[in-house]
Design an enzyme around this catalytic site. Structure first.
Site, PDB file in Angstrom:
ATOM      1  N   TYR A  47       0.707  -1.462  -0.156  1.00  0.00           N
ATOM      2  CA  TYR A  47      -0.245   0.096  -0.455  1.00  0.00           C
ATOM      3  C   TYR A  47       1.115   0.937   0.475  1.00  0.00           C
ATOM      4  O   TYR A  47       1.444   1.666   1.138  1.00  0.00           O
ATOM      5  CB  TYR A  47      -1.051  -0.060   1.424  1.00  0.00           C
ATOM      6  N   CYS A  48       0.701   2.064  -0.772  1.00  0.00           N
ATOM      7  CA  CYS A  48       1.531   3.525  -1.145  1.00  0.00           C
ATOM      8  C   CYS A  48       2.769   3.303  -1.124  1.00  0.00           C
ATOM      9  O   CYS A  48       3.899   2.059  -1.852  1.00  0.00           O
ATOM     10  CB  CYS A  48       0.741   4.362  -0.089  1.00  0.00           C
ATOM     11  N   ILE A  49       3.739   3.540  -0.111  1.00  0.00           N
ATOM     12  CA  ILE A  49       5.229   3.482   0.266  1.00  0.00           C
ATOM     13  C   ILE A  49       5.327   1.839   0.197  1.00  0.00           C
ATOM     14  O   ILE A  49       6.431   1.605  -0.143  1.00  0.00           O
ATOM     15  CB  ILE A  49       5.730   4.655   1.082  1.00  0.00           C
TER      16      ILE A  49
END
Length: 664
Positions: free
Chosen positions: A397-399
């Protein structure tokens, strides 16, 4: 730098990063509404609470009959004068505390920020100074707008005509919801004048000639921040709702608001830390992050949680999730109704989640490579010990997704095939169009952040990153609460997503600076120039099936930026786009029946072409993903209990790492 695995006693050590300074008792406030799970969220890392007037004490609300007619009642002038003086005195006290709190380093960074703003705006101004004809054109455009507004208001006032507005707010702009902004000609005139002027200013930035793109982006951001701050909705005498509340309560709302401001300055240790929700309404493991599970492994950077199965049979391949460490993992497990983790359990998956440590100065030298080794690789080893399985499916998720992509490229170079499929939630691997965060990314600003982190002990304060994200949506996440908390004197409502958003995390300086430089500034991962763990990373060597989820209104990981990954991975890729934004677009359970998503099996060169051929489907994208995932998860086997393998239970979920607060 690497830390050895800690013993089960490590949770106590992990808490050393938390503040132990006792806080003075808070003054009683107006009664709060009982906390309850709420489902509405704005697109972004931040979320919007319900309207400030809902569920709030009526102490500072106008009389119901007067409110119904939107009357401006005559106050008790003596009581009003007393309360105005009291509020003014408290405001002066708040100003003194803010001025006294700034140390030399904070003042220096503030000065540098102001210098950057000034340089960017002067670049835009210089474009017009060099071409005087453009100045006259700009003045004519503004004058034309004002004359149109004057004519419209004259027809409305003198002739009683119903005239269309010359300027009106966007559909998502909630500042002017009060009916008086439309029906009262004085407030309507202020609103439209403001909207005309603010649009004119932003147009001047967009139309400036000879300004490099990055400077233009910065100037546009700065101008929007200034115009948002100067909105008539943010001031007592120009906001009809605040004015009515002040008259009806004889100014008690302003006294309560100044009390809230002083409390927020105390909470922020000399800086304003706006309270977006009732932080006392939630307890991790009690009414938020409640899915049953156990911590079965931990090291210096993360705890690995294995969740209790909810089905008798589960898919053979476990599911391992790597959330972002910029925020805490429980965005995936807010409440049973919203929990992606529980939904996966109910679909028959063995779910593991990494709960990252909230780092302090002791972890200042941790790098992105350390997060790969002590995060992804450590989790894969632990899952094998816990279940006996050497093949897993992974989610980032994301980074956390950027880390997963780097790890997959590293594993491809090492011929490590333990991850059999990868799901990326609003994840960027190509940062050339990385959204509004790029406003803060250039060598000068990164160097300033690096210096600031060094002065503060080797990590980025949680409040700094939270403030950055709030500025990206300043009307919703800053000025909305300035009006509600300080001018209307109301309490913010309990709201689980905003509680999570405010539960900030720190970031190690080495990791953060390396990530900003190598990904955002130099785009090394997409170009095959990033080196981690002694290997040059090439995403085209990643052959596993990939599921790319993006969100249409995401301003942190824009869908067009996420789409670039479809041309970088070497295996089969499925790309989908969900409605809403960075948070609500992901956390969208099917039962809620909210938003929609777009599907297209083809992957044309551009995201616009993809959308042109996509079909619109109502509701959540989760079922489409689960169909894709089930095909890659193997046959059904007996469910696994945490602690039944070689790794024993260390403690109950949500674990101790997530409990550490960033008491900056």
């Amino acid at each position: 730098m690497s830390l050895k695995d800690t013993s089960p006693a490590a949770p106590a050590a992990a808490r050393k990063g938390a503040s132990t300074k006792p806080r003075p008792p808070k003054k009683p406030r107006a009664p709060r509404r009982k906390a309850a799970p709420l489902s509405e969220a704005l697109p972004g890392p931040e979320a919007e609470a319900p309207a400030p007037t809902e569920g709030i004490s009526a102490k500072f609300a106008p009389d119901p009959k007067a409110a119904a007619a939107r009357d401006y009642v005559m106050p008790d002038l003596g009581a009003l004068a007393v309360n105005l003086l009291k509020a003014a005195g408290m405001g002066q006290k708040a100003a003194r505390q803010l001025m006294q709190s700034d140390d030399s380093s904070d003042a220096s960074h503030t000065l540098h920020d102001l210098e950057r703003v000034g340089r960017a705006l002067m670049e835009v101004a210089g474009s017009y100074i060099r071409n005087p004809a453009r100045i006259f054109e700009a003045q004519a455009a503004l004058w034309e707008g004002y004359m149109s507004l004057a004519g419209s208001m004259t027809r409305r006032f003198l002739l009683g005509e119903e005239v269309p507005p010359v300027a009106q707010p966007g559909r998502s702009d909630k500042r002017f919801r009060d009916p008086d902004w439309q029906e009262n000609i004085v407030f309507d005139l202020m609103k439209q004048s403001y909207l005309l002027t603010s649009k004119w200013l932003t147009d001047r930035v967009k139309q400036a000639e000879g300004v490099d793109p990055h400077t233009r982006e910065k100037a546009d951001f700065y101008v929007r921040q200034m115009t948002n701050a100067m909105s008539p909705s943010n001031f007592l005498f120009t906001n009809p709702e605040i004015l009515r509340a002040t008259l009806a309560s004889n100014g008690e709302n302003l006294v309560a608001g100044m009390e809230h401001l002083l409390e927020d300055i105390e909470r922020g240790h000399g800086h304003i830390q706006i309270q977006q929700t009732d932080m006392s309404a939630f307890r991790l493991g009690e009414n938020i992050a409640t899915t049953p599970g156990k911590v079965i492994y931990q090291n210096g950077l993360m705890q690995l949680i294995q969740y209790e199965p909810t089905t008798e049979k589960v898919h053979k391949r476990p599911l391992v999730i790597f959330p972002p460490w910029i925020n805490k993992y429980y965005i995936l497990d807010l409440t049973p109704e919203k929990s992606l983790i529980k939904w996966c359990l109910d679909k028959g998956y063995t779910v593991f989640v990494a709960s990252w440590v909230n780092p302090d100065a002791r972890l200042a030298l941790k790098t992105f490579e350390d997060y790969m080794i002590e995060g992804v690789y450590a989790a894969l080893n632990a899952v094998e010990q816990a279940t006996g399985e050497t093949e897993v499916n992974a989610v980032g998720y994301c980074i956390g997704g950027t880390l997963l992509a780097c790890s997959l490229a590293h594993m491809a170079a090492r011929k490590d095939t333990r991850i059999k499929s990868a799901t990326f939630l609003v994840t960027q691997v190509d940062f050339t169009e990385a959204g509004e965060l790029k406003v803060f990314i250039d060598e000068e600003q990164i160097s300033d952040i690096e210096k600031q982190m060094h002065q503060k002990g080797g990590y980025l304060k949680g409040s700094t990153m939270a403030s950055t994200f709030n500025m990206l949506r300043s009307n919703d996440l800053i000025w909305n609460y300035v009006v509600n908390n300080y001018l209307l004197g109301r309490e913010p409502m309990p709201f689980d997503i905003l509680y999570w958003n405010a539960d900030a995390t720190r970031l190690p300086s080495a990791m953060h600076v390396g990530y900003l430089r190598e990904c955002y500034l130099e785009n090394k991962l997409a170009e095959g120039r990033m080196i981690l763990g002694g290997e040059e990373l090439h995403l085209d060597k990643v052959k596993v099936p990939v599921y790319l989820q993006s969100s249409r209104e995401d301003h942190i990981s824009p869908y067009n930026s996420v789409y670039k990954a479809t041309k970088l991975f070497g295996g089969p890729v499925r790309f989908i786009c969900a409605g809403s934004g960075h948070i609500a677009g992901v956390i969208n359970p099917p039962a809620a029946g909210k938003y929609n998503h777009w599907l297209n099996d083809d992957l044309p060169p551009t995201p616009d072409e993809w959308f042109a051929g996509a079909t619109d489907h109502k509701g959540s994208w989760w079922p489409d993903w689960e169909t894709w995932l089930a095909e890659k998860s193997g046959p059904m086997v007996a469910a696994r209990k945490p602690g039944s393998g070689k790794l024993k239970v260390l403690e109950d979920a949500p674990g101790s790492y997530v409990l550490v607060k960033s008491e900056d």
